[in-house]
Motif scaffolding. Structure first.
Motif, PDB file in Angstrom:
ATOM      1  N   ALA A 662     -41.405  10.570  41.979  1.00  0.00           N
ATOM      2  CA  ALA A 662     -40.352   9.955  41.148  1.00  0.00           C
ATOM      3  C   ALA A 662     -41.139   8.635  40.504  1.00  0.00           C
ATOM      4  CB  ALA A 662     -39.397   9.517  42.096  1.00  0.00           C
ATOM      5  N   GLY A 663     -42.093   8.110  40.949  1.00  0.00           N
ATOM      6  CA  GLY A 663     -42.810   6.741  40.539  1.00  0.00           C
ATOM      7  C   GLY A 663     -43.936   6.687  40.940  1.00  0.00           C
ATOM      8  N   GLU A 664     -44.534   5.332  40.406  1.00  0.00           N
ATOM      9  CA  GLU A 664     -45.728   5.153  40.929  1.00  0.00           C
ATOM     10  C   GLU A 664     -46.024   4.502  42.723  1.00  0.00           C
ATOM     11  OE1 GLU A 664     -49.286   2.881  38.852  1.00  0.00           O
ATOM     12  OE2 GLU A 664     -47.241   2.210  37.993  1.00  0.00           O
ATOM     13  N   ILE A1029     -32.120 -10.531  31.020  1.00  0.00           N
ATOM     14  CA  ILE A1029     -32.256  -9.022  31.155  1.00  0.00           C
ATOM     15  C   ILE A1029     -32.739  -8.470  29.844  1.00  0.00           C
ATOM     16  CG2 ILE A1029     -30.923  -6.991  31.957  1.00  0.00           C
ATOM     17  CD1 ILE A1029     -28.986  -8.987  33.306  1.00  0.00           C
ATOM     18  N   ILE A1030     -33.588  -7.703  30.148  1.00  0.00           N
ATOM     19  CA  ILE A1030     -34.368  -6.954  28.915  1.00  0.00           C
ATOM     20  C   ILE A1030     -34.515  -5.610  29.262  1.00  0.00           C
ATOM     21  CG2 ILE A1030     -36.687  -6.699  27.539  1.00  0.00           C
ATOM     22  CD1 ILE A1030     -37.569  -9.539  28.938  1.00  0.00           C
ATOM     23  N   LYS A1031     -33.667  -4.921  28.131  1.00  0.00           N
ATOM     24  CA  LYS A1031     -33.595  -3.254  28.419  1.00  0.00           C
ATOM     25  C   LYS A1031     -34.833  -2.758  27.339  1.00  0.00           C
ATOM     26  CE  LYS A1031     -29.273  -1.799  30.014  1.00  0.00           C
ATOM     27  NZ  LYS A1031     -29.464  -1.798  31.317  1.00  0.00           N
ATOM     28  N   ALA A1032     -35.510  -1.970  27.874  1.00  0.00           N
ATOM     29  CA  ALA A1032     -36.618  -1.497  26.844  1.00  0.00           C
ATOM     30  C   ALA A1032     -36.981  -0.136  27.349  1.00  0.00           C
ATOM     31  CB  ALA A1032     -37.950  -2.204  26.960  1.00  0.00           C
ATOM     32  N   VAL A1033     -37.445   0.659  26.203  1.00  0.00           N
ATOM     33  CA  VAL A1033     -38.077   2.118  26.731  1.00  0.00           C
ATOM     34  C   VAL A1033     -39.550   2.086  26.540  1.00  0.00           C
ATOM     35  CG1 VAL A1033     -35.831   3.483  25.975  1.00  0.00           C
ATOM     36  CG2 VAL A1033     -37.596   2.894  24.239  1.00  0.00           C
ATOM     37  N   LEU A1034     -40.107   2.876  27.480  1.00  0.00           N
ATOM     38  CA  LEU A1034     -41.508   3.003  27.558  1.00  0.00           C
ATOM     39  C   LEU A1034     -41.956   4.304  27.801  1.00  0.00           C
ATOM     40  CD1 LEU A1034     -44.053   0.659  28.126  1.00  0.00           C
ATOM     41  CD2 LEU A1034     -43.433   1.279  30.546  1.00  0.00           C
ATOM     42  N   PRO A1035     -43.259   4.694  26.978  1.00  0.00           N
ATOM     43  CA  PRO A1035     -43.569   6.145  27.424  1.00  0.00           C
ATOM     44  C   PRO A1035     -44.105   6.221  28.783  1.00  0.00           C
ATOM     45  CG  PRO A1035     -44.636   5.155  25.145  1.00  0.00           C
ATOM     46  CD  PRO A1035     -43.835   4.057  25.864  1.00  0.00           C
ATOM     47  N   VAL A1036     -43.965   7.403  29.302  1.00  0.00           N
ATOM     48  CA  VAL A1036     -44.322   7.606  30.738  1.00  0.00           C
ATOM     49  C   VAL A1036     -45.916   7.397  30.659  1.00  0.00           C
ATOM     50  CG1 VAL A1036     -44.637   9.271  32.750  1.00  0.00           C
ATOM     51  CG2 VAL A1036     -42.469   8.974  31.444  1.00  0.00           C
ATOM     52  N   ALA A1037     -46.654   7.968  29.697  1.00  0.00           N
ATOM     53  CA  ALA A1037     -47.897   7.813  29.440  1.00  0.00           C
ATOM     54  C   ALA A1037     -48.549   6.646  29.565  1.00  0.00           C
ATOM     55  CB  ALA A1037     -48.431   8.751  27.964  1.00  0.00           C
ATOM     56  N   GLU A1038     -47.621   5.623  29.339  1.00  0.00           N
ATOM     57  CA  GLU A1038     -48.371   4.230  29.186  1.00  0.00           C
ATOM     58  C   GLU A1038     -47.849   3.625  30.207  1.00  0.00           C
ATOM     59  OE1 GLU A1038     -50.358   3.168  26.871  1.00  0.00           O
ATOM     60  OE2 GLU A1038     -50.271   4.784  25.590  1.00  0.00           O
ATOM     61  N   SER A1039     -47.228   3.818  31.154  1.00  0.00           N
ATOM     62  CA  SER A1039     -46.422   3.213  32.284  1.00  0.00           C
ATOM     63  C   SER A1039     -47.327   2.956  33.697  1.00  0.00           C
ATOM     64  CB  SER A1039     -45.139   3.867  32.532  1.00  0.00           C
ATOM     65  OG  SER A1039     -45.594   5.049  33.471  1.00  0.00           O
ATOM     66  N   PHE A1040     -48.568   3.614  33.571  1.00  0.00           N
ATOM     67  CA  PHE A1040     -49.312   3.433  34.928  1.00  0.00           C
ATOM     68  C   PHE A1040     -50.133   1.920  34.896  1.00  0.00           C
ATOM     69  CE2 PHE A1040     -48.909   8.042  33.716  1.00  0.00           C
ATOM     70  CZ  PHE A1040     -48.251   8.243  35.044  1.00  0.00           C
ATOM     71  N   GLY A1041     -49.768   1.519  36.034  1.00  0.00           N
ATOM     72  CA  GLY A1041     -50.241  -0.170  36.223  1.00  0.00           C
ATOM     73  C   GLY A1041     -49.233  -0.942  35.341  1.00  0.00           C
ATOM     74  N   PHE A1042     -48.196  -0.634  34.877  1.00  0.00           N
ATOM     75  CA  PHE A1042     -47.282  -1.436  34.093  1.00  0.00           C
ATOM     76  C   PHE A1042     -46.718  -2.475  34.984  1.00  0.00           C
ATOM     77  CE2 PHE A1042     -43.020  -2.039  32.661  1.00  0.00           C
ATOM     78  CZ  PHE A1042     -43.039  -2.900  31.197  1.00  0.00           C
ATOM     79  N   ALA A1043     -46.097  -1.983  35.890  1.00  0.00           N
ATOM     80  CA  ALA A1043     -45.496  -3.007  37.054  1.00  0.00           C
ATOM     81  C   ALA A1043     -46.454  -4.056  37.462  1.00  0.00           C
ATOM     82  CB  ALA A1043     -44.863  -2.278  38.132  1.00  0.00           C
ATOM     83  N   ASP A1044     -47.576  -3.568  37.878  1.00  0.00           N
ATOM     84  CA  ASP A1044     -48.643  -4.598  38.199  1.00  0.00           C
ATOM     85  C   ASP A1044     -49.036  -5.472  37.239  1.00  0.00           C
ATOM     86  OD1 ASP A1044     -48.490  -3.314  40.840  1.00  0.00           O
ATOM     87  OD2 ASP A1044     -50.420  -2.204  40.631  1.00  0.00           O
ATOM     88  N   GLU A1045     -49.233  -5.102  36.126  1.00  0.00           N
ATOM     89  CA  GLU A1045     -49.654  -5.897  34.769  1.00  0.00           C
ATOM     90  C   GLU A1045     -48.568  -7.000  34.671  1.00  0.00           C
ATOM     91  OE1 GLU A1045     -51.220  -5.823  30.502  1.00  0.00           O
ATOM     92  OE2 GLU A1045     -50.710  -3.963  31.374  1.00  0.00           O
TER      93      GLU A1045
END
Length: 1126
Positions: A662-664, A1029-1045
């Motif tokens: 389901a996610g990283e 509160i920010i609502k955004a859309v993000l491609p799954v392809a670009e999401s790896f390591g996003f939370a850490d960054e």
């Protein structure tokens, strides 16, 4: 409260009316596990000082390290109120979006839930999700507003500001409940309307339309959260205090002399007290009067915190004496103010008392299960409760009664399987020794000691000192060794098991009816089991004895080997479990994969599948470091699949073992489990496999430099299309309109196919109704095969009509005329978001189930060939031409299907066959003329039949292979070429991303989002705080390591929640090359600026081993040698 013994728990389990099955639900980090700790400490299982620090329910190591809960776990608590004893089965669940499947497993086996909300952050995305899950399962919620201490210590609010903040949170959560309630009432009304339309007789006369929605008549007051109803508690779990307004109403009714009932209604809300007149009045905010809640409750708590934080000794002592509390010397002298607050508040306002009292008063017992919930649980798929067999409907009464008598059917639902170390099971634990065993051991140790002494003396006095010293130490050193032997003799089983299976699976379950007893034989019903199918297969019906049953699909018969009481990290053995209780069941790993229904009668239907909020989207390929360890990996992945409710395990056509999560965070947990628990080998993990979809769009109106496509552009495009046409193989004709005409290799059939993009709304409708399309496919296939299919239920017919109506509503215009009735198939896998349409008038093969008409006799003649066309379409939609990814939102129209040559050949071959057969028949007749007439007829007729069949098969096949196979290949190729002549686009999977951040780090959050192709949809400030509160859309392809960054860039002040949302077309054309002068000027001749779509496409093609068109040397004049020539 004292630690409850096992016997006490067993006794409490029998009183069903006093059982409460509850789960704690909330957004991540809102304080669920800390609250659970406080409730557990009230039973003496853990120390109250450690509550909140220990996080007892987080038993995994990675849960403790990360500080988040990753699995739902249960514990049984004992609570006494007004001489009534209650058993509370508490389930702590995760708040992280990756583990929302664990929330679904917990919610299914509960009757009520505690929604926890942070007083600072308020209602967050996951709060909405868990409230919706609770609503879907028909369980009653109560509210705990936690972390009130943050309002005092962090935000430094005044009591009045804190009151406004709390009121705000209540309004938000009640607004959410209101929307859920409204949608439900409107749905029910729509259902009633359709029923009344069906039952409406054709009376003439004036018809009046009822404009009321039904919302006016429906009572919804009990649904909302309000402190005066007693379903809201205000807490600070970390400081160990909490209160409902009832507690203060009791105190102040004695002090002020106002009735408790009056205070209960007025302590929350805009009321103020006139102390002189001792009257409560409606407050007028303009006069600056303080509401009762602020004056009587919050100000007292604020003054306590103020005194402790300022270390005002006198004031603290005054408060302690006025409250009549006793504080230990250690706490009183402690330098940390938190310790003092905890010591005072946990005695003055004990949190466990407030929360558990609310749970016992406001949440239902298992006996109060609603009829609506029972019917919903029993109706899988499109079935209605009335369509179930009468024996199945009779089980509803057993559910409602929750009876424990022997005649009551045993119904248990297993919501998940969880892995436990075999050593942790109660039967494998070393038991304490009895007094006699200790005596026997001591005796044995003495004997051994005496023998050694004797041996030492017989050897001679060579080393008396050394021997003496060892003998001295021996008696004490011997006993542990004996102890070890005793453990082995008591538990010989795990020693043998340890090598083969370290992990043992326990089912997380609840008894809905009857008594579950150890050793009882029971049916295991898989999710696809149907009582109706059972009746078809078993002539004697449900009364058949289990031993005499023929094999029935998705039905197994097993024994309940071990029953356990779930106590957080511990398990306790039980002999029997009465109805309404949560329990663990051992020994089901061979019968249950993830979830199942267990019942003593085969007439019980399986419960509806669990609804998961998060869709598994993150894929990785896994392989062992050492290829010889492949069997361990396969076995480990099977165990992981069983232990996790959400994970999916696939083996692709390429032979790769793929893990879908389901996610990283979920992926990391699964990989850790695989390495350390299930496979116990070193594994190498691929880069995440990112899913894409392929589609086509309408031709663009403007070019890449926003110039309108004019005559000059058209010339260039014509040149380009001519080039494209020259690329197509021979024998394929392309119309100016994009119609592809292709002939099969043996030139007997011609197909004309056109591809058109579907409107976005239609694609969405097809995606949402995939289950309905699947059931339609089953119905039509059974009708076409001539089987006596069951009558289509009324509800399913209505759903199909509604679905058809929606498609007709959106597919309007000249090119879509009558297209819904001409739909032949959906794809891929016959239930996907693409459609195949046939324009032929003489051939009707609609996908909509209905009576088989006369015209379909012609269709049956070509059934095999039509199946080949559909198979070709399915293959084409499963892997598109760009990078072999599935298609989405494409309509293929089969304009022409010419079989004239095939029919001519068939007719001529039939004539030749008949002539041959007449000649052969005459020869046979001459050969058999000596025999009897009957034998002669039989003997000559059978070879005729066989030869006809063989010749017929041969005629359909030629040097190019069977004709049906040629049709499949031709249809697939035609569909692919039809796609390639239209503007092709890639579709990327998108996450919705919710980020809470303070104003000072907003810029950094935006920087990370824009770097990763994210798009901000909205940004709003949370009222009363400095949080955005920010609502955004993000491609799954670009999401790896996003939370850490994001966490690194914002120093941990912002953390995102990513949930899969939808598929979105990437606007850039992956095959774009500059064609006009303006484009040449803007992009240069090489046009080597970054093309996102081409980058993604080439990455996927590389991974799949397909040809990638890229230059090895990009700019030859720029190449440099690595070292300078010296």
């Amino acid at each position: 409260m004292v630690l409850s013994s096992l016997d006490k728990m067993i006794q409490l389990q029998k009183n069903t009316a006093n059982i409460r099955n509850i789960c704690v639900l909330a957004h991540v980090d809102h304080g669920k596990t800390t609250l659970a700790d406080c409730l557990i400490s009230s039973n003496g299982i853990i120390s109250s000082r450690l509550a909140g620090k220990l996080r007892y329910m987080d038993s995994r190591e990675d849960e403790q390290i990360r500080g988040i809960t990753m699995k739902s776990s249960a514990i049984s608590l004992h609570y006494t109120k007004d001489n009534e004893e209650y058993l509370i089965n508490l389930i702590d669940s995760p708040g992280h979006v990756d583990f929302s499947s664990e929330v679904s497993t917990a919610v299914r086996i509960c009757d009520g839930c505690i929604i926890v909300v942070d007083a600072v952050e308020g209602v967050c995305p996951q709060t909405q999700a868990v409230l919706r899950q609770a609503w879907l399962e028909n369980i009653r919620p109560v509210l705990v507003i936690n972390k009130l201490d943050r309002l005092i210590v962090e935000l430094k609010f005044t009591p009045q500001e804190a009151y406004s903040q709390l009121k705000n949170i209540l309004e938000q959560i009640n607004a959410l409940t209101g929307t859920l309630f409204t949608s439900k009432v409107l749905e029910e009304r729509a259902e009633r309307e359709t029923e009344s339309q069906v039952n409406l007789s054709s009376e003439q006369g004036e018809q009046l339309y009822d404009w009321r929605t039904g919302l006016e008549d429906t009572d919804d007051s009990h649904l909302y959260f309000s402190p005066d109803q007693g379903n809201v508690v205000f807490t600070s779990a970390i400081d160990g205090w909490g209160f409902g307004i009832e507690h203060f109403a009791k105190i102040y009714s004695q002090k002020i002399g106002i009735k408790k009932e009056v205070l209960l209604k007025t302590l929350w809300g805009d009321y103020y007290i006139n102390m002189k007149a001792k009257k409560i009045m409606k407050v007028d905010q303009a006069k600056g009067k303080k509401p009762l809640f602020v004056q009587l409750i919050l100000e007292n708590i604020w003054s306590l915190y103020d005194a402790v934080l300022k270390k005002d000794r006198e004031k603290i002592e005054k408060i302690i004496t006025s409250l009549g509390l006793k504080i230990g010397a250690r706490e009183a002298r402690h330098s940390d103010p938190k310790v003092q607050i905890n010591a005072i508040c946990s005695q003055w306002l004990p949190i466990s008392q407030a929360v558990l009292a609310m749970v016992c008063q406001k949440l239902p017992s298992p006996l109060d299960i609603t009829a609506e919930r029972v019917e919903k649980l029993m109706c899988t798929g499109s079935q209605t409760f009335d369509s179930l067999p009468p024996e199945t409907q009779a089980l509803k009464a057993a559910f409602m009664r929750c009876g424990s008598e022997d005649t009551a059917p045993v119904i248990i639902f297993v919501s998940k399987m969880f892995a436990v170390d075999a050593k942790g099971l109660p039967q494998n634990k070393p038991r304490p020794l009895t007094q006699e065993e200790i005596m026997q051991r001591r005796e044995r140790a003495r004997q051994r000691h005496a023998e050694k002494l004797a041996m030492a003396q017989s050897q001679g006095p060579l080393e008396p000192t050394q021997d003496g010293s060892t003998l001295e130490a021996n008696p004490e050193g011997e006993e542990p060794r004996g102890d070890g032997q005793q453990v082995e003799t008591v538990t010989p089983k795990p020693v043998t098991e340890e090598g083969s299976q370290q992990e043992s699976f326990v089912a997380f379950a609840r008894v809905f009816s009857g008594v579950a007893r150890k050793g009882k034989k029971i049916f295991v019903l898989g999710p696809k089991y149907s009582p109706l199918e059972f009746l078809e297969r078993v002539p004697l019906g449900f009364s058949t004895p289990p031993d005499a049953l023929p094999p029935v699909p998705h039905l197994a018969y097993c024994t309940l080997e071990n029953l356990y009481l779930l106590m957080g990290r511990e398990l306790e053995n039980l002999e029997e479990v009465p109805p309404g209780n949560v329990l663990g069941i051992g020994g089901l790993q061979d019968f249950v994969l993830k979830s199942a229904t267990l019942c003593s009668l085969p007439s019980c239907p399986p419960f509806i599948p669990l609804s998961f909020e998060a869709t598994p989207i993150v894929r990785v390929a896994v392989e062992p470091k050492h290829p010889s360890e492949m069997p361990q990996l396969v076995k480990g992945m099977k165990l992981l699949n069983q232990a996790d409710p959400c994970v999916q395990i696939l083996i692709q056509e390429t032979g790769e073992h793929v893990l879908v999560t389901a996610g990283e965070v979920h992926l990391q947990r699964c990989l850790d489990d695989l390495k350390e628990r299930f496979a116990k080998i070193q594994i190498s993990v691929s880069e995440p496999i990112i899913p894409f979809r392929e589609t086509i769009t309408k031709p663009p109106k403007v070019d890449m430099v926003n110039e309108e496509i004019g005559r000059q552009q058209k010339v260039a495009v014509i040149h380009q299309t001519k080039e494209d046409q020259s690329k197509l193989p021979e024998g394929i004709q392309v119309d100016a309109d994009g119609l592809i005409t292709m002939t099969t290799p043996n030139k007997l059939a011609t197909l004309s196919v056109r591809a058109m993009p579907l409107p976005e709304e239609v694609t969405q409708i097809l995606e949402d109704n995939s289950d309905l399309i699947r059931s339609m496919e089953q119905l039509t296939s059974s009708l076409n095969e001539g089987r006596n299919a069951q009558v289509i239920p009324q509800k399913t017919q209505e759903k199909i009509q509604e679905f058809k109506g929606k498609l007709e509503q959106h597919l309007t215009g000249r090119k879509w005329r009558n297209i819904v009735d001409q739909i032949w198939s959906f794809g891929p896998r016959k239930c996907g978001p693409n459609i195949l349409v046939i324009r032929s008038e003489d051939f009707q093969h609609p996908v909509w189930p209905g009576p088989v008409n006369k015209a379909s006799r012609e269709a049956s003649k070509y059934r095999d060939l039509s199946n080949s066309i559909v198979s070709g379409f399915q293959l084409a939609t499963l892997s598109g031409p760009m990078c072999e990814e599935p298609l989405m939102g494409v309509c293929f129209v089969l304009e022409k299907w010419d079989l004239a040559k095939f029919e001519e050949q068939g007719a001529s071959e039939k004539q030749d066959e008949q002539n041959d057969l007449v000649k052969e028949g005459q020869r046979d007749f001459a050969r058999y003329s000596g025999g009897e007439g009957q034998e002669l007829h039989d003997g000559s007729f059978e070879p005729f039949e066989k030869r006809t069949a063989q010749k017929g098969e041969a005629s359909l096949s030629d040097c190019y292979g069977p004709f049906s196979g040629q049709l499949i290949a031709t249809m697939k190729e035609a569909c692919r070429y039809a796609l390639q002549v239209k503007p092709q686009r890639l579709m990327a999977a998108m996450y919705t991303c919710d980020i809470m951040a303070t104003g000072d780090v907003l810029g950094r959050v935006y920087a990370v989002l824009s770097k990763r192709e994210g798009r901000v949809l909205q940004e709003e400030m949370k009222e009363g705080t400095d949080m955005f509160i920010i609502k955004a859309v993000l491609p799954v392809a670009e999401s790896f390591g996003f939370a850490d960054e994001i966490r690194k860039r914002t120093s941990g002040l912002a953390s995102p929640q990513l949930v899969f949302s939808h598929w979105e077309v990437i606007p850039s054309d992956p095959f774009w090359v500059p064609t006009t002068e303006e484009e040449y000027l803007h992009f240069g001749e090489k046009a080597d600026s970054e093309n996102q779509a081409r980058k993604y496409m080439n990455a996927v093609r590389k991974r799949k081993g397909l040809y990638v068109e890229e230059k090895i040397v990009e700019h030859a004049e720029k190449q440099r040698t690595l070292s300078k020539n010296k």
